[in-house]
Design an enzyme around this catalytic site. Sequence first.
Site, PDB file in Angstrom:
ATOM      1  N   ASP A  74      -4.038 -41.056 -54.977  1.00  0.00           N
ATOM      2  CA  ASP A  74      -4.813 -40.362 -53.956  1.00  0.00           C
ATOM      3  C   ASP A  74      -4.205 -40.764 -52.621  1.00  0.00           C
ATOM      4  O   ASP A  74      -4.230 -41.946 -52.244  1.00  0.00           O
ATOM      5  CB  ASP A  74      -6.283 -40.804 -54.039  1.00  0.00           C
ATOM      6  CG  ASP A  74      -7.164 -40.137 -52.985  1.00  0.00           C
ATOM      7  OD1 ASP A  74      -6.633 -39.601 -51.997  1.00  0.00           O
ATOM      8  OD2 ASP A  74      -8.397 -40.182 -53.149  1.00  0.00           O
ATOM      9  N   ASN A  98       3.936 -33.535 -51.360  1.00  0.00           N
ATOM     10  CA  ASN A  98       3.402 -32.201 -51.587  1.00  0.00           C
ATOM     11  C   ASN A  98       1.884 -32.129 -51.465  1.00  0.00           C
ATOM     12  O   ASN A  98       1.335 -31.078 -51.134  1.00  0.00           O
ATOM     13  CB  ASN A  98       3.814 -31.724 -52.986  1.00  0.00           C
ATOM     14  CG  ASN A  98       3.062 -30.483 -53.411  1.00  0.00           C
ATOM     15  OD1 ASN A  98       3.338 -29.377 -52.952  1.00  0.00           O
ATOM     16  ND2 ASN A  98       2.087 -30.661 -54.296  1.00  0.00           N
ATOM     17  N   TYR A 113      -5.656 -26.397 -40.902  1.00  0.00           N
ATOM     18  CA  TYR A 113      -4.543 -26.380 -41.846  1.00  0.00           C
ATOM     19  C   TYR A 113      -3.187 -26.177 -41.165  1.00  0.00           C
ATOM     20  O   TYR A 113      -2.289 -27.017 -41.317  1.00  0.00           O
ATOM     21  CB  TYR A 113      -4.758 -25.303 -42.905  1.00  0.00           C
ATOM     22  CG  TYR A 113      -3.634 -25.243 -43.915  1.00  0.00           C
ATOM     23  CD1 TYR A 113      -3.501 -26.227 -44.889  1.00  0.00           C
ATOM     24  CD2 TYR A 113      -2.681 -24.221 -43.877  1.00  0.00           C
ATOM     25  CE1 TYR A 113      -2.459 -26.191 -45.804  1.00  0.00           C
ATOM     26  CE2 TYR A 113      -1.649 -24.179 -44.786  1.00  0.00           C
ATOM     27  CZ  TYR A 113      -1.535 -25.155 -45.744  1.00  0.00           C
ATOM     28  OH  TYR A 113      -0.503 -25.124 -46.649  1.00  0.00           O
ATOM     29  N   LYS A 155       0.093 -28.846 -40.595  1.00  0.00           N
ATOM     30  CA  LYS A 155       1.444 -28.623 -41.106  1.00  0.00           C
ATOM     31  C   LYS A 155       2.470 -28.617 -39.975  1.00  0.00           C
ATOM     32  O   LYS A 155       3.639 -28.965 -40.180  1.00  0.00           O
ATOM     33  CB  LYS A 155       1.491 -27.320 -41.902  1.00  0.00           C
ATOM     34  CG  LYS A 155       0.707 -27.363 -43.213  1.00  0.00           C
ATOM     35  CD  LYS A 155       1.239 -28.440 -44.155  1.00  0.00           C
ATOM     36  CE  LYS A 155       0.605 -28.376 -45.525  1.00  0.00           C
ATOM     37  NZ  LYS A 155       1.147 -29.384 -46.459  1.00  0.00           N
ATOM     38  N   THR A 181      -1.222 -19.544 -55.873  1.00  0.00           N
ATOM     39  CA  THR A 181      -1.839 -20.827 -56.225  1.00  0.00           C
ATOM     40  C   THR A 181      -3.350 -20.761 -55.986  1.00  0.00           C
ATOM     41  O   THR A 181      -3.869 -19.800 -55.413  1.00  0.00           O
ATOM     42  CB  THR A 181      -1.268 -21.984 -55.377  1.00  0.00           C
ATOM     43  OG1 THR A 181      -1.629 -21.770 -54.002  1.00  0.00           O
ATOM     44  CG2 THR A 181       0.242 -22.075 -55.507  1.00  0.00           C
TER      45      THR A 181
END
Length: 252
Positions: free
Chosen positions: A62, A89, A175, A179, A210
Amino acid sequence: MSEDTKVALVTGANKGIGRGVAEQLAGLGMAVLVGARDARRGEDTAAVLRAGGGDVRAVALDVTDSAGIAAAAVEIEARYGRLDVLVNNAGITGSGQVSPAEAYDQVPSSVELGMVRSVFETNVFGVIAVTQAMLPLLRRSSAPRIVNVSSHGASLALTSDPDGPFAGLLPSAAYFPSKTALLALTVQYANELRKDGFLVNAAAPGYVDTDSNNHTGFLTVARGAAVVVRLATLGVDGPTGGFFGEEGPVPW
């Protein structure tokens, strides 16, 4: 395991792009560690990939748990003595889906700070924590490679273009900014580690089918994983401090 066999750790590898990367690296003959927050799911994934002929093991990991990260590093050192490839990832979107127009909870003017913090905790701070823990093992490699999995949505050039590919999406305060921060972090790691022979790059897999986009992506997992694998297997003359997608360099 042969002394020439490369050892790779992929975080968040029990499904999606991470699993695709693990499968492809194993197919290239690497010993692959499937990092997974859920140990059972990690074991299940590793078992499937081993059944396909890969040298694959699961490791409980984790990326927000410092004790668990340290334990994973100890386990890898005891079993392999080094690490050649680290693929950061593992990531979360914060709202389940990152691109559909209904992701209102990420709009900057109304986003909950708790969500932003949780996304950055995994997508940025988790990368720092895992990388720091694995660096001593990577330094024992003759050709250490680090790949940080980012997104085309991290590109300030693309997301600021009112006529660009992201023009129809709601703005995101969680998000996509996480990134973007990961891109900046990638460059800083590359600058620090260049002299030691590391190649550190960021990958944009594309809009892959996904869970994170409710399987609306138009790229297969295998296709999205390919650019990550390419960066994880660069030769000594490969780039470092770059941002790449299937199409080549992605604008910052």
